[in-house]
Design a protein around this motif. Sequence first.
Motif, PDB file in Angstrom:
ATOM      1  N   LEU A 153     -36.956 -33.368   2.790  1.00  0.00           N
ATOM      2  CA  LEU A 153     -36.644 -33.602   1.382  1.00  0.00           C
ATOM      3  C   LEU A 153     -36.567 -32.294   0.607  1.00  0.00           C
ATOM      4  O   LEU A 153     -35.593 -32.025  -0.104  1.00  0.00           O
ATOM      5  CB  LEU A 153     -37.710 -34.507   0.762  1.00  0.00           C
ATOM      6  CG  LEU A 153     -37.662 -34.661  -0.767  1.00  0.00           C
ATOM      7  CD1 LEU A 153     -36.386 -35.393  -1.188  1.00  0.00           C
ATOM      8  CD2 LEU A 153     -38.895 -35.394  -1.275  1.00  0.00           C
ATOM      9  N   LEU A 154     -37.588 -31.451   0.748  1.00  0.00           N
ATOM     10  CA  LEU A 154     -37.663 -30.240  -0.070  1.00  0.00           C
ATOM     11  C   LEU A 154     -36.611 -29.209   0.300  1.00  0.00           C
ATOM     12  O   LEU A 154     -36.173 -28.439  -0.564  1.00  0.00           O
ATOM     13  CB  LEU A 154     -39.067 -29.639   0.032  1.00  0.00           C
ATOM     14  CG  LEU A 154     -40.197 -30.511  -0.520  1.00  0.00           C
ATOM     15  CD1 LEU A 154     -41.523 -29.778  -0.437  1.00  0.00           C
ATOM     16  CD2 LEU A 154     -39.905 -30.949  -1.946  1.00  0.00           C
ATOM     17  N   ARG A 155     -36.190 -29.187   1.553  1.00  0.00           N
ATOM     18  CA  ARG A 155     -35.167 -28.215   1.940  1.00  0.00           C
ATOM     19  C   ARG A 155     -33.782 -28.612   1.428  1.00  0.00           C
ATOM     20  O   ARG A 155     -32.840 -27.824   1.496  1.00  0.00           O
ATOM     21  CB  ARG A 155     -35.142 -28.034   3.463  1.00  0.00           C
ATOM     22  CG  ARG A 155     -36.379 -27.324   3.997  1.00  0.00           C
ATOM     23  CD  ARG A 155     -36.175 -26.718   5.361  1.00  0.00           C
ATOM     24  NE  ARG A 155     -37.395 -26.116   5.886  1.00  0.00           N
ATOM     25  CZ  ARG A 155     -37.880 -24.936   5.513  1.00  0.00           C
ATOM     26  NH1 ARG A 155     -37.236 -24.217   4.606  1.00  0.00           N
ATOM     27  NH2 ARG A 155     -39.000 -24.458   6.043  1.00  0.00           N
ATOM     28  N   SER A 156     -33.665 -29.822   0.914  1.00  0.00           N
ATOM     29  CA  SER A 156     -32.380 -30.271   0.365  1.00  0.00           C
ATOM     30  C   SER A 156     -32.300 -30.078  -1.149  1.00  0.00           C
ATOM     31  O   SER A 156     -31.283 -30.412  -1.761  1.00  0.00           O
ATOM     32  CB  SER A 156     -32.167 -31.749   0.697  1.00  0.00           C
ATOM     33  OG  SER A 156     -33.090 -32.569  -0.019  1.00  0.00           O
ATOM     34  N   VAL A 157     -33.369 -29.539  -1.738  1.00  0.00           N
ATOM     35  CA  VAL A 157     -33.431 -29.389  -3.197  1.00  0.00           C
ATOM     36  C   VAL A 157     -33.585 -27.915  -3.564  1.00  0.00           C
ATOM     37  O   VAL A 157     -34.281 -27.167  -2.888  1.00  0.00           O
ATOM     38  CB  VAL A 157     -34.624 -30.197  -3.762  1.00  0.00           C
ATOM     39  CG1 VAL A 157     -34.652 -30.122  -5.281  1.00  0.00           C
ATOM     40  CG2 VAL A 157     -34.554 -31.645  -3.317  1.00  0.00           C
ATOM     41  N   ASP A 158     -32.947 -27.524  -4.635  1.00  0.00           N
ATOM     42  CA  ASP A 158     -32.992 -26.138  -5.103  1.00  0.00           C
ATOM     43  C   ASP A 158     -34.311 -25.884  -5.836  1.00  0.00           C
ATOM     44  O   ASP A 158     -34.505 -26.332  -6.960  1.00  0.00           O
ATOM     45  CB  ASP A 158     -31.810 -25.865  -6.036  1.00  0.00           C
ATOM     46  CG  ASP A 158     -31.651 -24.388  -6.350  1.00  0.00           C
ATOM     47  OD1 ASP A 158     -32.586 -23.604  -6.088  1.00  0.00           O
ATOM     48  OD2 ASP A 158     -30.590 -24.008  -6.876  1.00  0.00           O
ATOM     49  N   SER A 159     -35.215 -25.157  -5.213  1.00  0.00           N
ATOM     50  CA  SER A 159     -36.550 -24.928  -5.780  1.00  0.00           C
ATOM     51  C   SER A 159     -36.545 -23.959  -6.945  1.00  0.00           C
ATOM     52  O   SER A 159     -37.560 -23.758  -7.605  1.00  0.00           O
ATOM     53  CB  SER A 159     -37.495 -24.393  -4.692  1.00  0.00           C
ATOM     54  OG  SER A 159     -37.039 -23.141  -4.198  1.00  0.00           O
TER      55      SER A 159
END
Length: 253
Positions: A153-159
């Motif tokens: 999930l987190l690797r698909s979102v721009d942090s």
Amino acid sequence: MAKVKKIVGFFWGLLLGNIFSFILLLRYSPTSKTSCLVSDPIKAARHTLRKNNINLIMVGVMTAPMYFETRAKAVYNTWGRDVPGDIKFYSSQNSHSSDIPLIALRGVDDSYPPQKKSLMMLKHMHDNYLNKFEWFMRADDDVYVRPDRLEELLRSVDSRKTWFIGQTGRGNSEEFGLLSLDSDENFCMGGPGVILSRETLKRVAPFVDDCLRHLYTSHEDVELGRCVRKFAGVSCTWSYQASDCDCKAREVI
């Protein structure tokens, strides 16, 4: 006339040659290849973060001495081992444990609701780990996390953007109108866990003391959501992967 045609032909040939050379330069130059590799903004940002040795996520688990040998230890010995980053357990001042990576928060006790513990944990994460991780998670010691799904999930979102991720809540019917929330406001429910991007934590942590001075309810997750909304300008983003199940240990992601 023949001379004019020769001149015109010469310039046309020169023009076409320059155009062809320019196309070849764009196609085969190192700069062009690099541009193709970093065309995805999220991948490009993550590539830079990896170069700077920045890990994916720092998980902060709120616990208390009475749960060190049970809940906290179980978390650390199961999904805590597979966190794509690091995990720390936060408890009251003067707490001690040799079985888990424990941080005793100065000036914090184990009273419930743990509003001060939660906000001071985020401040500690900000002060000590802000430049080492992309994401920061606030979790309870009775939650179960799927680290593989969390990472996906987190690797698909721009942090780099302000994110406040979790299971959206607005309170139950008995609390309607009693949480000091406007009709369009919500919060991330604490049970399944709450995730903040580095940018969100960066905006919120310096104002933790202000948030603690202006508590409107006894609900820790409501007040955390209020603090995030006030200083980061973002509300809880619904994630179907963060859900509370009807079981003894709650599961997130």
